[in-house]
Design a protein around this motif. Structure first.
Motif, short mmCIF file in Angstrom:
data_model
loop_
_atom_site.label_atom_id
_atom_site.label_comp_id
_atom_site.label_asym_id
_atom_site.label_seq_id
_atom_site.Cartn_x
_atom_site.Cartn_y
_atom_site.Cartn_z
N PRO A 80 -15.14 17.03 -4.43
CA PRO A 80 -16.46 17.04 -3.99
C PRO A 80 -17.59 15.72 -4.58
CG PRO A 80 -15.94 19.11 -4.94
CD PRO A 80 -14.66 18.04 -5.03
N LEU A 81 -17.13 15.22 -5.56
CA LEU A 81 -17.72 13.99 -6.10
C LEU A 81 -17.63 12.90 -4.85
CD1 LEU A 81 -16.67 13.85 -9.80
CD2 LEU A 81 -18.77 14.39 -8.82
N PHE A 82 -16.38 12.61 -4.40
CA PHE A 82 -16.14 11.39 -3.32
C PHE A 82 -17.22 11.74 -2.34
CE2 PHE A 82 -11.52 11.38 -4.95
CZ PHE A 82 -11.95 10.60 -5.81
N LEU A 83 -17.69 12.96 -1.80
CA LEU A 83 -18.03 12.88 -0.45
C LEU A 83 -19.91 13.18 -0.68
CD1 LEU A 83 -16.05 15.29 1.07
CD2 LEU A 83 -16.38 13.00 1.50
N PRO A 84 -20.52 12.59 0.30
CA PRO A 84 -22.14 12.42 0.09
C PRO A 84 -22.50 13.95 0.07
CG PRO A 84 -21.56 11.54 1.98
CD PRO A 84 -20.17 11.76 1.14
N ASP A 85 -23.73 14.23 -0.14
CA ASP A 85 -24.23 15.77 -0.12
C ASP A 85 -24.24 16.07 1.02
OD1 ASP A 85 -24.81 16.61 -2.82
OD2 ASP A 85 -27.01 16.02 -2.64
N ILE A 110 -0.04 19.57 -9.95
CA ILE A 110 -1.26 20.39 -10.43
C ILE A 110 -2.37 19.22 -10.84
CG2 ILE A 110 0.40 22.11 -11.35
CD1 ILE A 110 -1.20 21.94 -13.86
N SER A 111 -1.93 18.14 -11.19
CA SER A 111 -2.96 17.31 -11.34
C SER A 111 -3.64 16.75 -10.00
CB SER A 111 -2.60 16.00 -12.17
OG SER A 111 -1.53 15.36 -11.42
N THR A 126 -20.25 6.81 -3.08
CA THR A 126 -21.00 8.15 -3.32
C THR A 126 -20.45 8.72 -4.65
OG1 THR A 126 -18.63 8.64 -1.89
CG2 THR A 126 -20.79 8.70 -0.96
N THR A 127 -19.19 8.50 -5.24
CA THR A 127 -18.86 8.95 -6.51
C THR A 127 -19.90 8.57 -7.62
OG1 THR A 127 -16.69 8.96 -5.79
CG2 THR A 127 -16.88 9.51 -8.06
N MET A 170 0.86 -1.29 0.01
CA MET A 170 -0.04 0.01 0.06
C MET A 170 0.87 1.16 0.16
SD MET A 170 -3.14 -1.06 2.57
CE MET A 170 -4.26 -2.06 1.72
N PHE A 213 -5.53 19.48 -9.10
CA PHE A 213 -6.96 19.65 -9.56
C PHE A 213 -7.97 18.49 -9.07
CE2 PHE A 213 -9.22 18.65 -13.80
CZ PHE A 213 -9.52 19.90 -14.11
N MET A 214 -7.36 17.41 -9.07
CA MET A 214 -8.24 16.35 -8.36
C MET A 214 -8.92 16.90 -6.97
SD MET A 214 -6.69 12.83 -8.49
CE MET A 214 -5.14 12.72 -9.05
N ILE A 257 -3.44 27.94 -10.11
CA ILE A 257 -4.25 27.33 -11.27
C ILE A 257 -5.67 27.07 -11.01
CG2 ILE A 257 -3.97 25.47 -13.05
CD1 ILE A 257 -1.06 25.82 -12.89
N PHE A 259 -2.22 18.36 -20.38
CA PHE A 259 -3.16 18.82 -19.06
C PHE A 259 -4.19 19.76 -19.65
CE2 PHE A 259 -4.12 20.88 -15.07
CZ PHE A 259 -4.37 19.88 -14.23
N LEU A 316 -16.08 5.55 -1.10
CA LEU A 316 -15.80 6.64 -2.22
C LEU A 316 -16.35 6.20 -3.50
CD1 LEU A 316 -12.03 7.41 -1.51
CD2 LEU A 316 -13.93 8.79 -0.85
N LEU A 370 2.66 6.20 -7.02
CA LEU A 370 1.41 6.93 -7.91
C LEU A 370 1.65 8.42 -7.77
CD1 LEU A 370 -1.13 6.11 -9.32
CD2 LEU A 370 -2.19 6.52 -7.53
N ASN A 425 -23.01 10.58 -6.86
CA ASN A 425 -23.13 11.70 -7.28
C ASN A 425 -23.26 12.20 -8.86
OD1 ASN A 425 -23.00 13.14 -4.84
ND2 ASN A 425 -20.75 12.65 -4.51
N VAL A 443 -11.62 19.63 -8.26
CA VAL A 443 -12.70 19.05 -8.91
C VAL A 443 -13.35 17.67 -8.61
CG1 VAL A 443 -13.46 18.57 -11.54
CG2 VAL A 443 -11.49 20.21 -10.93
N MET A 444 -12.37 16.78 -8.12
CA MET A 444 -12.92 15.31 -8.12
C MET A 444 -13.41 15.37 -6.58
SD MET A 444 -11.89 12.95 -10.58
CE MET A 444 -10.98 11.66 -9.71
#
Lengths: 334, 381
Positions: free
Chosen positions: A189-194, A178-179, B32-33, A164, A182-183, A278, B334, B29, A171, B36, A186-187
């Protein structure tokens, strides 16, 4: 021969620079009611330092409410006094931890306000130098424990833990910061419930911590490998368990060995906090960029960037000097 | 280390707990993704890659027409842009960095101090700041009407750098692939020579390589019929006619990244040269070998062993830093993925593409540099 060419070349460069930055510079422009930059736009005008004079508070503190900016300035001062104290070897230990906790608590009270009669300032109005210093300071402070754990995990016997840690480190080290940012912007908020969400600044901070942690853990792992195996064997023979061995015997030696490398990572971190520009966070660089977006000041980018660059340089150069001194002293001690 | 009874049990327990914790977090994760995404009406999967794009792309090595080509082709354009910028920056910064690193060790105090100041000034300022600084500086240059004339046919203005064109895009592709073939051939021949299969002697040297690298591409372009008479730009009215342009974005990106990286490479080169024992240089001087030959035949081969591992880290950094192109508006991989995500909302897929692309590039560079390292490493038994 080289000397003559160099003198000619440097002399010409220096003359050209002085001519631009001092002799033909415009130091101030009439600013009431709105800045009149005509003086800077004439054909023989050099650097327009009036821009800095007019905008330095905006560059340093961003959108922080004007009458409250003394609070942001005080926060910067607290940071600035904590750094040299941390460099002092006599204070290393619990004293320093207490000092930092007190300092950071003061910074948060000052920046947020809302207590002791200070007006509340929401996070999205923070900006400039305090934000840069916070991102860098918390970046290193939170990444260090993470990195120690990951470095230990990567050199442990336990295959699951090791795999792990390897996946995480490789990774993160394979992709640009910046990626990761960026995650985070942008990303995440997608991971978390409303209904559950963090502010953008906190998300960026999280990204920076995860990123720095991976690089830092590789440095610390190098230090762990450099501590002779006899040290942990001796500790085992004395009856110390794994955690005690690491805490009292191996880690102190490993961290001391890689201290100069950690300092240069700190320099890198300080510089790369500027990348949050950025994803639209108002750090020092972004404030400098926004300062010249106003129509009146358009076309004087070099001056603003010079100012911001000088601030970054001052911080990074003093860190580099400290690191070099540390390296010399460590070599002498051994 | 062998486990004894109690340790084995606790180790297995720790592993089970970890797998449960990480697996649980991952499941949470993903769930939920997906929820969403469904809520936002974004369908998952990579089928959107074949949709037609309407956004224009300013710099591209292959033909790209908005409204005709797909996202997949836009990504290819971005990848080629990333690779070409990284390649140019790696070559330029290695040359500048080596010169400055060696000059820092020069006995001439003025020269060494100047180079030292350059290194300190460049590496203590964020690279993003330098990029936006150069970009701003180029945009502040005078308009084409009063452009700086660097040499006959080379103009610098706020529209970028205008230079005489020798051919079209196909010619560039031919030249680059010729050089690539040449490098592969040299590497292959060097491998054969090391094993003692062939003896090429002087054919396998840097001067021979450079000569071939200059003449072969020109010959290839000539025979493919893409060579044009030099198309020298001239000022006509308000803009230039003829020639080719390096856009402000690309100029700022290459200049900024090259300068930034060169400072780090200079330090690496200096450390490498310092790391060669002084006795080596003294011995060469005692044999009456000139300073330049000493550097080329005695110092550099030994310094390379110290230099290559950190240098490969620096090259990886160039690839990663090229993603800062998004700050000056140059369409690298990018930047294109970035605008693709805001167009389609396919954030997960976009980030996956970015991670896979950068991991592949990083892996390729480190494999290549490891191979280089093995070539120069000391053979020990």
């Amino acid at each position: 021969m080289i000397t003559i060419v160099m003198i000619l070349l440097l002399g010409k460069l220096a003359w050209w620079f002085l001519d631009w930055a001092v002799f033909r510079a415009v130091w101030s422009v009439p600013s009431t009611p709105s800045p009149d930059t005509q003086a800077c736009r004439t054909a023989d005008a050099g650097a327009c330092w009036a821009l800095i004079r007019e905008k330095y508070r905006f560059i340093l503190f961003g959108l922080y409410p004007h009458p409250e900016q003394w609070r942001a300035a005080l926060s910067v001062l607290i940071f600035l006094s904590l750094y040299p104290l941390s460099a002092d070897r006599r204070l290393w230990g619990w004293k320093l931890v207490i000092l930092w906790v007190a300092g950071l608590a003061a910074v948060f009270v000052l920046m947020y306000g809302g207590v002791m009669g200070l007006a509340y300032v929401p996070e999205d109005q923070w900006g400039g130098l305090p934000v840069t210093l916070m991102l860098a300071t918390f970046g290193i402070a939170l990444a260090l424990p993470l990195a120690v754990v990951v470095a230990l995990g990567r050199s442990s016997n336990n295959p699951t833990v090791r795999t792990m840690c390897v996946i995480y480190v490789e990774l993160i080290r394979g992709i640009p910061l910046i990626s990761v940012l960026f995650m985070a912007s942008v990303m995440f908020p997608l991971f978390l419930p409303d209904g559950m969400n963090f502010s953008k600044l906190l998300r960026a901070q999280l990204g920076i911590v995860l990123f720095t942690g991976a690089y830092l853990s590789e440095t610390i792992r190098g230090g762990l490998q450099a501590v002779p195996a006899g040290q942990s064997e001796a500790a085992h023979a004395l009856g110390l368990g794994y955690w005690k061995t690491m805490y009292f015997v191996v880690m102190p030696q490993a961290l001391t060995l890689v201290l100069p490398a950690i300092v240069s990572l700190c320099i890198g971190l300080f510089k790369s906090t500027s990348l949050v520009m950025i994803i639209g966070i108002f750090d020092l660089l972004n404030a400098g960029k926004r300062a010249i977006a106003e129509p009146a000041w358009q076309g004087f980018g070099a001056e603003a960037y010079f100012f911001v660059g000088a601030i970054y340089f001052a911080f990074c150069f003093s860190m580099a000097r400290f690191g070099a001194g540390l390296e010399k002293r460590l070599r002498r001690d051994r | 280390m062998k486990y004894t009874g109690r340790e084995a049990v606790s180790s297995i327990a720790v592993q089970m707990l970890l797998i449960l914790a990480v697996g649980g977090l991952g499941w949470f994760l993903v769930a939920t993704t997906l929820e969403n995404l469904e809520f936002r009406g974004v369908s998952t999967g990579f089928s959107f890659l074949w949709r037609v794009v309407s956004m224009p792309i300013a710099n591209s090595w292959i033909e790209f027409v908005p409204g005709l080509h797909t996202y997949a082709r836009a990504l290819l354009v971005g990848l080629l842009n990333t690779l070409s910028v990284s390649g140019v920056v790696i070559v330029a910064s290695t040359i500048v960095g080596s010169v400055i690193g060696i000059s820092r060790l020069s006995p001439n105090l003025l020269l060494s101090k100047t180079c030292g100041a350059y290194v300190e000034a460049v590496r203590n300022v964020p690279v993003l700041l330098q990029l936006v600084f150069w970009y701003q500086l180029i945009l502040e240059l005078p308009a084409p009407r009063s452009a700086f004339k660097l040499a006959e046919g080379i103009f610098i203005s706020n529209r970028g750098i205008r230079y005489p064109a020798l051919g079209d895009e196909t010619a560039v592709v031919i030249a680059v692939s010729t050089i690539a073939v040449l490098i592969i051939a040299f590497v292959f021949a060097a491998g054969l020579q090391r094993k003692g299969r062939v003896r090429l002697g002087r054919w396998l040297s840097l001067p021979a390589f450079l000569t071939l690298a200059i003449f072969l591409p020109i010959a290839a372009i000539h025979f493919s019929g893409h060579l044009r008479t030099p198309d020298v730009p001239v000022l006509k009215g308000l803009n230039f006619r003829g020639g080719a342009t390096l856009t402000p974005e690309l100029s700022a990106l290459t200049i900024g990244l090259s300068i930034y990286t060169s400072a780090f490479i200079a330090e690496i080169v200096r450390a490498g040269v310092v790391g060669v024992p002084a006795g080596q240089r003294e011995a060469a001087m005692a044999l009456g070998i000139g300073p330049f030959v000493t550097l080329r035949k005695v110092i550099i081969p030994q310094a390379l062993r110290i230099v290559i591992p950190p240098l490969s880290g620096e090259y990886l950094g160039v690839i990663k830093n090229s993603s800062l192109a998004v700050a000056v508006g140059y369409p690298d991989l990018f930047a294109i993925v970035n605008s693709m995500i805001s167009d389609t909302g396919q954030a997960v897929e976009g980030v996956t593409i970015i991670i896979l692309a950068f991991l592949t590039m990083s892996l390729a560079i480190s494999t290549l540099m490891n191979w280089c390292n093995r070539c120069v490493a000391l053979v020990t038994r």
